[in-house]
Design a protein around this motif. Structure first.
Motif, short mmCIF file in Angstrom:
data_model
loop_
_atom_site.label_atom_id
_atom_site.label_comp_id
_atom_site.label_asym_id
_atom_site.label_seq_id
_atom_site.Cartn_x
_atom_site.Cartn_y
_atom_site.Cartn_z
N THR A 7 1.13 -1.51 -0.10
CA THR A 7 0.11 0.23 0.11
C THR A 7 1.08 0.97 0.63
OG1 THR A 7 0.09 0.32 2.62
CG2 THR A 7 -2.17 -0.86 1.24
N SER A 13 -1.35 -1.89 -7.19
CA SER A 13 -1.85 -2.42 -8.50
C SER A 13 -1.28 -4.17 -7.78
CB SER A 13 -1.93 -1.99 -9.50
OG SER A 13 -0.65 -2.25 -10.31
N GLN A 14 -1.48 -4.72 -8.27
CA GLN A 14 -1.16 -6.52 -8.59
C GLN A 14 -0.56 -6.53 -9.57
OE1 GLN A 14 -2.04 -8.93 -6.86
NE2 GLN A 14 -1.63 -10.93 -8.05
N LYS A 47 -8.92 -11.88 1.49
CA LYS A 47 -8.65 -12.98 0.62
C LYS A 47 -7.12 -11.94 -0.13
CE LYS A 47 -10.71 -14.05 -3.99
NZ LYS A 47 -12.42 -14.05 -5.20
N ARG A 48 -7.56 -10.50 -0.09
CA ARG A 48 -6.22 -10.12 -0.93
C ARG A 48 -5.08 -10.79 -0.09
NH1 ARG A 48 -5.70 -4.97 -4.20
NH2 ARG A 48 -3.49 -5.01 -4.98
N LEU A 96 -5.82 -4.63 3.73
CA LEU A 96 -6.77 -5.14 3.05
C LEU A 96 -7.15 -6.26 2.79
CD1 LEU A 96 -4.27 -3.56 0.98
CD2 LEU A 96 -3.49 -6.03 0.44
N SER A 97 -8.53 -6.74 1.83
CA SER A 97 -9.00 -7.83 2.64
C SER A 97 -8.41 -8.85 3.12
CB SER A 97 -10.36 -8.26 1.06
OG SER A 97 -9.47 -8.28 0.23
N ALA A 139 -4.18 -14.52 -0.52
CA ALA A 139 -2.98 -14.42 -1.72
C ALA A 139 -1.36 -14.32 -1.73
CB ALA A 139 -3.89 -13.77 -3.50
N LEU A 140 -1.73 -12.63 -1.18
CA LEU A 140 -0.22 -12.01 -1.21
C LEU A 140 0.73 -13.18 -0.61
CD1 LEU A 140 2.00 -9.77 -1.64
CD2 LEU A 140 0.88 -9.11 0.96
#
Length: 289
Positions: free
Chosen positions: A22, A45-46, A79-80, A76-77, A83-84
């Motif tokens: 972030t 961004s991803q 889910k995100r 962050l959520s 994944a990270l």
């Protein structure tokens, strides 16, 4: 590594891979903090994150720790974040510890099970800013938290088994609330039961509201003696054990580091000697944020 603006990280993360996930801080209203005033908060961004992970995989193979910047990654959520963390495990297999800044609101937004899931994926440490345990001080500096909300966040991290490092700011209550600020901060720290406490000294910055109040004379900062008295009150009144206590940041007048309760008397004796003028303080020109 591609960074957006300057990167702020805890001193103990000096040897970590710094991944900026972030930019800035989602709250960014605290009157004393100038770290992110020039940044508009956004989630990178991803593509940006993947590029930096690829860079780290290529050039940082010997570094076993990751610090996720900037000031608010935990927002962050789930889910995100999952994944990270999985990307880090897949691309940086040598990494055995992930750390990040987490404000109290972001910690409370996660369930204990969600925090446990992040821990299983590598989250080892959350750095959280308490700053003060005095509600009037927290309100004055626009922290948007209370003693109870801070303690609740800490309790959630503790239940999840995540190492919690809490930062406090000596001098934040000004001269008027100096010792009250110190005593209330010790009280709330004792409720929070962190694994580590880091005491910094307030250094008013010109790009902050509190810095402008200081320049205008409406906020009176305790002098070095006042700061030492606050440090003494903290050491006398913290009752959560065992905990690593550090006051060795570059902003401190008297560098201290020890474990409570084991090293309490030795640290108190150092403060006493400094108050008596028998132990030198860090000169103003060498103090820094």
């Amino acid at each position: 590594m591609n960074y957006d603006g300057d990167i702020i990280r805890p001193p103990s993360e000096a040897n970590s891979i710094i991944l900026q996930v972030t930019v800035g801080c989602s709250h960014n209203r605290c009157t004393f903090c100038g770290a992110y005033k020039e940044k508009k908060f956004r989630i990178r961004s991803q593509e940006e994150v993947l590029d930096n992970i690829a860079f780290a995989a290529r050039y940082c193979g010997k570094q076993k720790r990751v610090f996720l910047a900037d000031g608010d990654v935990l927002i962050l959520s789930q889910k995100r974040l999952v994944a990270l963390f999985e990307l880090i495990r897949e691309n940086l297999p040598q990494v055995n510890r992930i750390a990040l800044y987490g404000n109290a609101k972001a910690i409370r937004a996660k369930t204990v099970d969600e925090l446990k899931e992040l821990k299983r994926l590598g989250l080892h440490r959350i750095y959280m800013g308490l700053e003060s345990g005095a509600n009037e001080v927290l309100a004055a500096v626009k922290k948007d938290e209370t003693d109870k909300s801070m303690a609740l966040a800490a309790c959630r991290a503790k239940k999840a088994g995540v190492f919690l490092s809490v930062t406090v700011l000596l001098g934040l209550g000004g001269v008027q609330n100096s010792l009250h600020h110190a005593r209330e901060t010790a009280r709330v720290l004792s409720l929070m039961e962190p694994k580590q406490i880091a005491a910094l000294c307030l250094m008013p910055l010109s790009n902050t509201d509190l810095g402008r109040q200081y320049q205008e004379g409406t906020f009176e900062l305790p002098d070095s003696t006042g700061i030492l008295l606050e440090l003494q009150e903290l050491l006398l009144n913290i009752t959560c054990y065992p905990v690593q206590f550090m006051a060795n940041h570059a902003s401190n007048y008297l560098p201290l580091s020890g474990r409570l309760p084991r090293d309490r008397e030795a640290m108190l004796n150092s403060v006493k000697m400094a108050l008596l003028g028998n132990q030198p303080l860090v000169p103003e020109r060498f103090r820094a944020l």
